[in-house]
Design a protein around this motif. Structure first.
Motif, PDB file in Angstrom:
ATOM      1  N   LEU A 230       0.860  -1.177   0.000  1.00 14.35           N
ATOM      2  CA  LEU A 230       0.000   0.000   0.000  1.00 14.35           C
ATOM      3  C   LEU A 230       0.900   1.230   0.000  1.00 14.35           C
TER       4      LEU A 230
ATOM      5  N   THR B 202       3.076  -0.812   4.221  1.00 18.36           N
ATOM      6  CA  THR B 202       2.657   0.510   3.756  1.00 18.36           C
ATOM      7  C   THR B 202       3.851   1.433   3.597  1.00 18.36           C
TER       8      THR B 202
ATOM      9  N   ALA C  86       4.666   0.356   8.541  1.00 18.47           N
ATOM     10  CA  ALA C  86       4.823   1.456   7.594  1.00 18.47           C
ATOM     11  C   ALA C  86       6.253   1.962   7.518  1.00 18.47           C
TER      12      ALA C  86
END
Length: 343
Positions: free
Chosen positions: A172, A271, A313
């Motif tokens: 993502l 992410t 992330a």
């Protein structure tokens, strides 16, 4: 760097279909000319254009999209790039070429209400609905795994997509997503849709350029940016101008009413946040009191906070860039993106 993530989209219940039929473009997927008027847009798209026709909220709608093939031996991966509120699928042209150049198949949709897609007279916009529409498109194309790249409102939608469908996501990538803060909780006053519609209806080249120059490009301007301003102006002046403005008002109301910031801790996919630190985007900032305006849109802080709140992330910051780093400095942006994807 952490491992790679790809998003696969599966759709629930919009259409039953024979994938062999779809592949022959005789089902809900149709080829259309990339130039010419389609749903109020006369902009010429850089890749072959298709439409996906389906039923949503008891009405027939269509999503325009481009399906870009790899330009080298396919790597077996598929990416979908989700545009921001003031952009369309073609905004991702250079990103699509870069991804195709390393073996990706790339899907570039226009969301319902935008660009060459339908502009319904009545539609309840939610991030969930955008996510289901996106998932439906991927499913009807027979795609079961995809990397999701989202910019601005497309980034906010990508976050919701990742929360709803984590099992189908590989990676993502969020490019200056909006929704990294709760604007209404910070004091942005409510504006009814009627007023938002009046604001949207007054949009023209000057207002759009002034906003994008100050927010997207840190006060700088290059003539190459005009293509994206004129792409938007064309729709505001097109034969569905009134419906487009109304749909954009509904979308603004949706984004102001649907914060995702409180759910970052539940975002499972691998992410990447790609943040232009000089971005100052904040919905409702222009009609907020001065003391509220000073609180909003500090992406040099918001990016770090979001990355820290997301359990899986990475953060790449561009200290001198604004809201659209992929357009402002495409070379620097794509070098960083491809390096992260190759990890």
């Amino acid at each position: 760097m952490k491992p790679l993530t790809i998003v696969w989209a599966v759709v629930i219940g919009f259409i039953t279909f024979d994938r062999n039929v779809v592949a022959q473009d005789s089902g809900p997927i149709c080829d259309v000319p990339s130039a010419g008027d389609l749903n109020g847009s006369n902009f010429t798209y850089p890749f072959p254009l298709k439409t996906y026709k389906f039923t949503s909220q008891l009405q027939e709608v269509e999503m325009a999209f481009m399906d870009v093939s790899p330009t080298i031996e396919p790597n077996g991966k598929i990416a979908i790039c989700l545009h921001g509120k003031n952009f369309c699928g073609p905004t991702w042209e250079e990103t699509a070429r870069q991804l195709a150049g390393v073996g990706y198949r790339v899907i570039l949709p226009d969301q319902v209400g935008f660009c060459k897609s339908s502009k319904p007279r009545s539609y309840q916009y939610t991030l969930q609905q955008f996510s289901y529409n996106t998932k439906s498109l991927l499913d009807v194309l027979g795609i079961e795994n995809v990397t999701v790249v989202g910019h601005s409102l497309g980034g906010m939608t990508s976050i919701r997509f990742g929360l709803m469908f984590p099992d189908i996501i590989d990676r993502l990538i969020l490019v200056n997503p909006i929704g990294l803060e709760d604007w209404k909780a910070l004091g942005v006053p409510y504006k009814p849709v009627d007023i938002l519609d009046a604001i949207e209806s007054s949009s023209n080249y000057t207002t759009i350029r002034e906003y994008e120059q100050s927010t997207y490009y840190v006060g700088k301007w290059d003539d190459s940016y005009d293509v994206w301003v004129n792409m938007l102006v064309d729709i505001y002046k097109g034969n569905e101008a009134a419906m487009f403005a109304f749909n954009q008002a509904l979308v603004t109301d949706m984004a102001l009413s649907a914060p995702v910031v409180y759910e970052f801790g539940m975002l499972e996919p691998r992410t990447l946040l790609m943040i232009g630190d000089k971005d100052n985007t904040a919905l409702g900032k222009q009609w907020s009191p001065p003391d509220v305006q000073t609180k909003l849109g500090h992406y040099d802080v918001l990016g770090k906070q979001a990355a820290a709140a997301m359990p899986n992330a990475d953060l790449i910051e561009f200290p001198d860039l604004g809201h659209a780093p992929q357009i402002q400095e495409p070379g620097i942006f794509h070098e960083a993106l491809l390096a992260w994807l190759s990890d």
